[in-house]
Design a protein around this motif. Sequence first.
Motif, short mmCIF file in Angstrom:
data_model
loop_
_atom_site.label_atom_id
_atom_site.label_comp_id
_atom_site.label_asym_id
_atom_site.label_seq_id
_atom_site.Cartn_x
_atom_site.Cartn_y
_atom_site.Cartn_z
N GLU A 146 -26.74 20.60 41.19
CA GLU A 146 -26.30 20.21 42.53
C GLU A 146 -27.44 19.66 43.38
OE1 GLU A 146 -23.16 20.14 43.90
OE2 GLU A 146 -22.60 20.42 41.80
N LEU A 147 -28.59 20.30 43.31
CA LEU A 147 -29.70 19.90 44.18
C LEU A 147 -30.43 18.66 43.70
CD1 LEU A 147 -31.09 23.40 45.11
CD2 LEU A 147 -30.04 21.76 46.64
N GLU A 148 -30.30 18.33 42.42
CA GLU A 148 -30.92 17.11 41.92
C GLU A 148 -30.32 15.87 42.58
OE1 GLU A 148 -30.59 17.30 37.70
OE2 GLU A 148 -32.57 18.19 37.43
N LYS A 149 -29.09 16.01 43.05
CA LYS A 149 -28.43 14.89 43.71
C LYS A 149 -29.08 14.57 45.05
CE LYS A 149 -23.97 16.27 41.68
NZ LYS A 149 -22.61 16.75 42.00
N PRO A 195 -28.72 26.94 36.43
CA PRO A 195 -28.25 25.63 35.93
C PRO A 195 -27.37 24.90 36.94
CG PRO A 195 -28.02 27.34 34.25
CD PRO A 195 -28.35 28.04 35.53
N TYR A 196 -26.45 25.63 37.58
CA TYR A 196 -25.55 25.02 38.57
C TYR A 196 -26.33 24.51 39.77
CZ TYR A 196 -22.24 24.81 42.44
OH TYR A 196 -21.53 24.41 43.54
N SER A 203 -39.13 26.72 43.76
CA SER A 203 -40.02 27.13 42.67
C SER A 203 -39.26 27.28 41.36
CB SER A 203 -40.69 28.47 43.02
OG SER A 203 -41.47 28.35 44.18
N VAL A 204 -38.04 27.75 41.44
CA VAL A 204 -37.23 27.94 40.24
C VAL A 204 -36.75 26.60 39.68
CG1 VAL A 204 -35.02 28.83 39.40
CG2 VAL A 204 -36.50 30.28 40.80
N LEU A 205 -36.27 25.74 40.57
CA LEU A 205 -35.62 24.51 40.12
C LEU A 205 -36.61 23.38 39.81
CD1 LEU A 205 -32.51 24.39 42.48
CD2 LEU A 205 -32.77 25.49 40.25
N ALA A 206 -37.78 23.40 40.46
CA ALA A 206 -38.76 22.33 40.22
C ALA A 206 -39.43 22.49 38.86
CB ALA A 206 -39.81 22.32 41.32
N SER A 243 -31.88 37.83 41.24
CA SER A 243 -31.01 37.90 40.07
C SER A 243 -29.93 36.82 40.13
CB SER A 243 -30.36 39.29 40.00
OG SER A 243 -29.45 39.39 38.94
N TRP A 244 -29.35 36.64 41.32
CA TRP A 244 -28.30 35.61 41.51
C TRP A 244 -28.85 34.22 41.24
CZ3 TRP A 244 -27.97 31.57 45.10
CH2 TRP A 244 -26.72 30.93 45.17
N MET A 245 -30.07 33.94 41.72
CA MET A 245 -30.67 32.63 41.49
C MET A 245 -30.89 32.38 40.00
SD MET A 245 -33.44 31.77 44.45
CE MET A 245 -33.02 31.76 46.18
N HIS A 246 -31.28 33.40 39.28
CA HIS A 246 -31.48 33.24 37.84
C HIS A 246 -30.15 32.91 37.15
CE1 HIS A 246 -34.26 34.55 34.34
NE2 HIS A 246 -33.41 33.63 33.94
N GLU A 247 -29.11 33.61 37.56
CA GLU A 247 -27.80 33.38 36.95
C GLU A 247 -27.26 32.00 37.28
OE1 GLU A 247 -23.27 35.08 37.48
OE2 GLU A 247 -24.92 36.51 37.53
N LYS A 248 -27.43 31.56 38.53
CA LYS A 248 -26.85 30.29 38.98
C LYS A 248 -27.81 29.11 38.81
CE LYS A 248 -23.13 32.37 40.39
NZ LYS A 248 -21.85 32.20 39.66
#
Length: 376
Positions: free
Chosen positions: A221-224, A216-217, A268-271, A209-214
């Motif tokens: 951050e990790l794209e950097k 975008p942030y 998996s979420v961010l990619a 749940s926390w990963m879904h909420e955060k």
Amino acid sequence: MTSGEEMSSQVTEMMGKTKATKRNWYIDVLKGIACIGIIFIHCEFPGLFGGLVESVNRWAVPLFFTVSGYYCYKSSSVSIKRKIAHITKIILISAVIYLVFALLRNLSDLSAFFRSELSPINIAAFILVNSPVIINGHLWFLFALIYVYLVYWLLSVKGWINKSYILIPVLLVCYFCISYGSRLMGMKLEGGYWRNWLFEGIPFFLLGSWMHEKQPYLKKELEKNGLRTLLVIGVLSLVVALAERVFLFSNGVHIGSVITIFVLFLYSVLAFDANDQKDVGRGILALLSKMGRDWSMVVYIIHPAVYMFFDIVYAAVDLDQIVIVQWLRPVNTVVWTLFVAALFDVLTKKAAKNSQSRSGEAGKSSFLERLKLRGE
């Protein structure tokens, strides 16, 4: 909740679903890998190798709590109630399957079996820490998931979801203090003291749940630093889990397993990019995605029945002590479990199609189709 509020919640969910351009197949691939890992946990290879393979895959079960938490984020009360009702149906069907196995294995003295299984302490353990009685122990996950959904629903109603995220580290620390601490002090506690809805289910569910909420942030951050770094950390975390097995104990979840879940699920979420035209394509990733999307819960439910069936057959023909049979046992279980899950998937879709053809209503589904549980 009034009927008007229920209708409003359903409309809101439908609108939310139409916004998503496509499904996150990265998560499905991860679920596909995890469901095979679960088989290797419960159906081990012989010797030290089997123990090491088991430890490497200890991230698999809590991953499904994380996936459930991710997809439950901002779900309405109506949606959560539907999830609970659906899981309850799956539990009832699973209970029938494993009740048959239990009765067949204890035909010689059923009265003693029921007296033992239905003792007050076993019933208390079932209620408090989801340790199933009579039916197979691996089904604790489904009972725990119902408890976790109820807790999440209560936190949502009270508006405490954001405050509850502090429970993630707190409950995980409790988990390892009880699991590792008790054995380091020479105490012999059952795994249910830490492998339950409270110390395993809630923290990993809230993590999703926390990963879904955060999301975008975290993506920003990790794209950097590049997402591939996460995969490197994920691989290293498996080494940590192996070290825990070798130098400490076999544990329900290792500290390394927590890191594995965090980084692989985060990847998996961010990619995934919902607006990207890239799809899973064909080949092994497509198969794993299919397994995670459509077969994973069926695999989870039936795999002990598969290896127990073959154990009975091998014992009956005196093959159970042959070394090659013991080494092939987990592989055989994977192959036949996936075959049954695939067959079930085909039958449910065919039944749904036939039902729609007869009724002329595309919105209706067959009984078999309604049994499907995808874990989100």
